[in-house]
Scaffold this motif. Structure first.
Motif, PDB file in Angstrom:
ATOM      1  N   GLU A   1      61.931  82.056  75.016  1.00  0.00           N
ATOM      2  CA  GLU A   1      61.052  82.018  73.853  1.00  0.00           C
ATOM      3  C   GLU A   1      61.861  82.292  72.591  1.00  0.00           C
ATOM      4  O   GLU A   1      62.647  83.229  72.533  1.00  0.00           O
ATOM      5  CB  GLU A   1      59.945  83.070  73.990  1.00  0.00           C
ATOM      6  CG  GLU A   1      59.027  82.844  75.188  1.00  0.00           C
ATOM      7  CD  GLU A   1      58.215  81.583  75.045  1.00  0.00           C
ATOM      8  OE1 GLU A   1      57.878  81.222  73.896  1.00  0.00           O
ATOM      9  OE2 GLU A   1      57.910  80.950  76.078  1.00  0.00           O
ATOM     10  N   ALA A   2      61.639  81.447  71.564  1.00  0.00           N
ATOM     11  CA  ALA A   2      62.303  81.635  70.273  1.00  0.00           C
ATOM     12  C   ALA A   2      61.246  81.654  69.175  1.00  0.00           C
ATOM     13  O   ALA A   2      60.250  80.926  69.239  1.00  0.00           O
ATOM     14  CB  ALA A   2      63.308  80.513  70.018  1.00  0.00           C
ATOM     15  N   THR A   3      61.457  82.486  68.174  1.00  0.00           N
ATOM     16  CA  THR A   3      60.475  82.631  67.096  1.00  0.00           C
ATOM     17  C   THR A   3      60.831  81.831  65.863  1.00  0.00           C
ATOM     18  O   THR A   3      60.050  81.786  64.906  1.00  0.00           O
ATOM     19  CB  THR A   3      60.341  84.115  66.716  1.00  0.00           C
ATOM     20  OG1 THR A   3      61.637  84.617  66.319  1.00  0.00           O
ATOM     21  CG2 THR A   3      59.830  84.924  67.900  1.00  0.00           C
TER      22      THR A   3
ATOM     23  N   LEU B   1      65.487  75.908  71.710  1.00  0.00           N
ATOM     24  CA  LEU B   1      64.402  76.481  72.500  1.00  0.00           C
ATOM     25  C   LEU B   1      63.148  76.751  71.676  1.00  0.00           C
ATOM     26  O   LEU B   1      62.073  76.996  72.242  1.00  0.00           O
ATOM     27  CB  LEU B   1      64.857  77.784  73.169  1.00  0.00           C
ATOM     28  CG  LEU B   1      65.898  77.635  74.278  1.00  0.00           C
ATOM     29  CD1 LEU B   1      66.211  79.005  74.876  1.00  0.00           C
ATOM     30  CD2 LEU B   1      65.389  76.695  75.358  1.00  0.00           C
ATOM     31  N   TYR B   2      63.248  76.708  70.367  1.00  0.00           N
ATOM     32  CA  TYR B   2      62.061  76.954  69.530  1.00  0.00           C
ATOM     33  C   TYR B   2      60.978  75.913  69.785  1.00  0.00           C
ATOM     34  O   TYR B   2      59.804  76.238  69.925  1.00  0.00           O
ATOM     35  CB  TYR B   2      62.481  76.953  68.057  1.00  0.00           C
ATOM     36  CG  TYR B   2      61.315  77.060  67.100  1.00  0.00           C
ATOM     37  CD1 TYR B   2      60.575  78.241  67.003  1.00  0.00           C
ATOM     38  CD2 TYR B   2      60.950  75.979  66.291  1.00  0.00           C
ATOM     39  CE1 TYR B   2      59.510  78.337  66.128  1.00  0.00           C
ATOM     40  CE2 TYR B   2      59.879  76.080  65.417  1.00  0.00           C
ATOM     41  CZ  TYR B   2      59.164  77.251  65.333  1.00  0.00           C
ATOM     42  OH  TYR B   2      58.106  77.344  64.464  1.00  0.00           O
ATOM     43  N   ASN B   3      61.375  74.643  69.862  1.00  0.00           N
ATOM     44  CA  ASN B   3      60.391  73.578  70.088  1.00  0.00           C
ATOM     45  C   ASN B   3      60.829  72.562  71.138  1.00  0.00           C
ATOM     46  O   ASN B   3      60.160  71.540  71.323  1.00  0.00           O
ATOM     47  CB  ASN B   3      60.098  72.843  68.772  1.00  0.00           C
ATOM     48  CG  ASN B   3      61.337  72.205  68.164  1.00  0.00           C
ATOM     49  OD1 ASN B   3      62.460  72.524  68.557  1.00  0.00           O
ATOM     50  ND2 ASN B   3      61.153  71.303  67.225  1.00  0.00           N
TER      51      ASN B   3
ATOM     52  N   ASN C   1      65.056  84.423  78.972  1.00  0.00           N
ATOM     53  CA  ASN C   1      64.055  84.596  77.910  1.00  0.00           C
ATOM     54  C   ASN C   1      64.128  83.348  77.014  1.00  0.00           C
ATOM     55  O   ASN C   1      64.896  83.289  76.061  1.00  0.00           O
ATOM     56  CB  ASN C   1      64.348  85.867  77.098  1.00  0.00           C
ATOM     57  CG  ASN C   1      63.317  86.092  75.996  1.00  0.00           C
ATOM     58  OD1 ASN C   1      62.302  85.399  75.922  1.00  0.00           O
ATOM     59  ND2 ASN C   1      63.582  87.055  75.130  1.00  0.00           N
TER      60      ASN C   1
ATOM     61  N   LYS D   1      67.813  80.127  69.317  1.00  0.00           N
ATOM     62  CA  LYS D   1      68.364  80.080  70.662  1.00  0.00           C
ATOM     63  C   LYS D   1      68.587  78.613  71.045  1.00  0.00           C
ATOM     64  O   LYS D   1      67.655  77.806  70.988  1.00  0.00           O
ATOM     65  CB  LYS D   1      67.416  80.728  71.671  1.00  0.00           C
ATOM     66  CG  LYS D   1      67.180  82.217  71.448  1.00  0.00           C
ATOM     67  CD  LYS D   1      66.195  82.763  72.475  1.00  0.00           C
ATOM     68  CE  LYS D   1      65.920  84.241  72.251  1.00  0.00           C
ATOM     69  NZ  LYS D   1      64.936  84.768  73.235  1.00  0.00           N
TER      70      LYS D   1
ATOM     71  N   LYS E   1      53.033  73.289  76.060  1.00  0.00           N
ATOM     72  CA  LYS E   1      53.393  74.565  75.449  1.00  0.00           C
ATOM     73  C   LYS E   1      53.494  74.475  73.930  1.00  0.00           C
ATOM     74  O   LYS E   1      53.555  75.497  73.251  1.00  0.00           O
ATOM     75  CB  LYS E   1      54.714  75.071  76.030  1.00  0.00           C
ATOM     76  CG  LYS E   1      55.915  74.187  75.709  1.00  0.00           C
ATOM     77  CD  LYS E   1      57.178  74.737  76.332  1.00  0.00           C
ATOM     78  CE  LYS E   1      58.392  73.860  76.006  1.00  0.00           C
ATOM     79  NZ  LYS E   1      59.618  74.382  76.632  1.00  0.00           N
TER      80      LYS E   1
END
Length: 383
Positions: free
Chosen positions: A222-224, A252-254, A220, A229, A369
């Protein structure tokens, strides 16, 4: 003082025909036996100003300002004006090839040059083409110039990024300035051989990692929020005078590389140096790695706990569990060393190449992305 030479009307018109046809002035002088280039320039100026009557004036004779020559009677005046119009038509015919041989681009240039003195309708009539044909050629010429401008811009972007981008990313960059279809960009890049030259390198699975932590990430990616992460890994840099290694930590956010180290020894101190570059981390921060011995070591685990980080590890023989950092390391090698054919170079160049690419990756290299923004741009805009 030299003798002043008088040239016949026909010689003057022939000189104008040759100049309008693009023949160099020097060649015109030789073929027509004209002494000075200034003479031809003067005739061209008269022609552009519609002062053809001045071609008839004797040497040394100057007409009254704003007036043409004086004629004996009205009939003589009409004859001379008729002769002037016929000469204009002959110039059009000889220089621009009237009828089926008229070249669209040349006709458009001629109309643009003369439309200040003659209306478009009359010029087209002299050329023997319909006015609608002229406007169709004019639009086609404008479209061709626009296409050429797009092709030049695409070439500049491809070269600026060392042919690391495919047509999708080049399209994204172009759309920041103009509207363009991705299929057009793809065709142009294929036409000139500007496609992405980066070759995907397969990573070999080496070593027998130890399993000490659960795979909390579980692919997974995806980070918000930033620093929520993180992923880390080590890759080889076998391009210098000695074997080097790169240890990286990615958010992992960007996709930003927030810490990295380059060394010639793949030991625990090496990865601890990378970990020490992290500042204050939020609660619940997860760091994912493979089951390499440096990550399962006691010292590394203690350092991770000391920073309040939750550890996650990939399963055995599944590098896809840590795909983002694997992808970054692959891109780094493909877009620098393999692309520039730096297979054997100095240690200093290897280190500088990695530093330059990390900066480029974080601040310049766009990602689909991230809405076609670089990691830092995305973080600054969203944050």
């Amino acid at each position: 003082m030299g003798t002043r030479v008088s040239y016949p009307f026909e010689v003057k018109m022939k000189a104008i025909e040759m100049r309008l046809a693009g023949i160099p002035t020097k060649q015109v002088l030789i073929e027509l036996n004209i002494r000075h280039k200034t003479q031809v320039e003067t005739w061209m100026r008269w022609y552009r100003n519609g002062e053809i009557h001045r071609f008839e004036q004797p040497v040394g004779k100057q007409y009254i300002f704003g007036k043409g020559p004086e004629y004996e009677n009205e009939q003589t005046k009409l004859v001379m004006e008729n002769r002037y119009l016929k000469q204009q038509i002959e110039v059009f015919k000889k220089v621009r090839r009237v009828g089926e041989e008229v070249v669209g681009e040349v006709a458009v240039q001629l109309v643009e040059t003369l439309k200040e003195t003659l209306c478009v309708k009359d010029i087209c009539a002299h050329l023997g083409i319909a006015r609608s044909t002229y406007y169709r050629w004019k639009q086609a010429s404008a479209d061709a110039r626009s296409r050429q401008a797009i092709e030049r811009h695409i070439g500049e972007l491809c070269r600026a990024h060392k042919f690391r981008y495919g047509y999708r990313k080049i399209t994204a960059l172009l759309r920041q300035e103009i509207r363009v279809n991705h299929k057009v960009v793809q065709r142009i890049m294929q036409k000139y051989g500007w496609q992405c030259r980066v070759k995907v390198k397969k990573r070999k699975q080496t070593g027998q990692p130890y399993y000490i932590a659960d795979n909390l990430l579980n692919r997974n990616f995806e980070a918000t929020a930033p620093l929520q992460k993180l992923v880390t890994d080590i890759t080889y840099l076998p391009f210098g005078q000695k074997q080097l290694y790169l240890s990286s930590i990615q958010d992992l956010y960007n996709g930003e590389i927030i810490a990295y180290s380059i060394g010639d020894c793949q030991d625990t101190d090496f990865v601890l140096n990378t970990l020490s570059q992290l500042g204050t981390l939020p609660d619940g921060c997860t760091l994912h790695s493979d089951q390499g011995s440096v990550y399962t070591s006691y010292r590394y685990q203690q350092a991770v706990k000391g920073k309040g980080i939750i550890m996650s590890m990939s399963r055995k023989g599944t590098p896809a569990d840590n795909a983002p950092i694997e992808s970054f390391h692959s891109a780094l090698k493909s877009e620098t060393f393999y692309l520039d054919n730096l297979r054997r170079t100095t240690t200093a160049i290897v280190e500088q190449t990695v530093k330059d690419y990390v900066k480029y990756y974080n601040y310049i290299r766009i990602q689909a992305k991230l809405n076609n923004q670089s990691p830092v741009q995305y973080r600054q805009l969203v944050g």
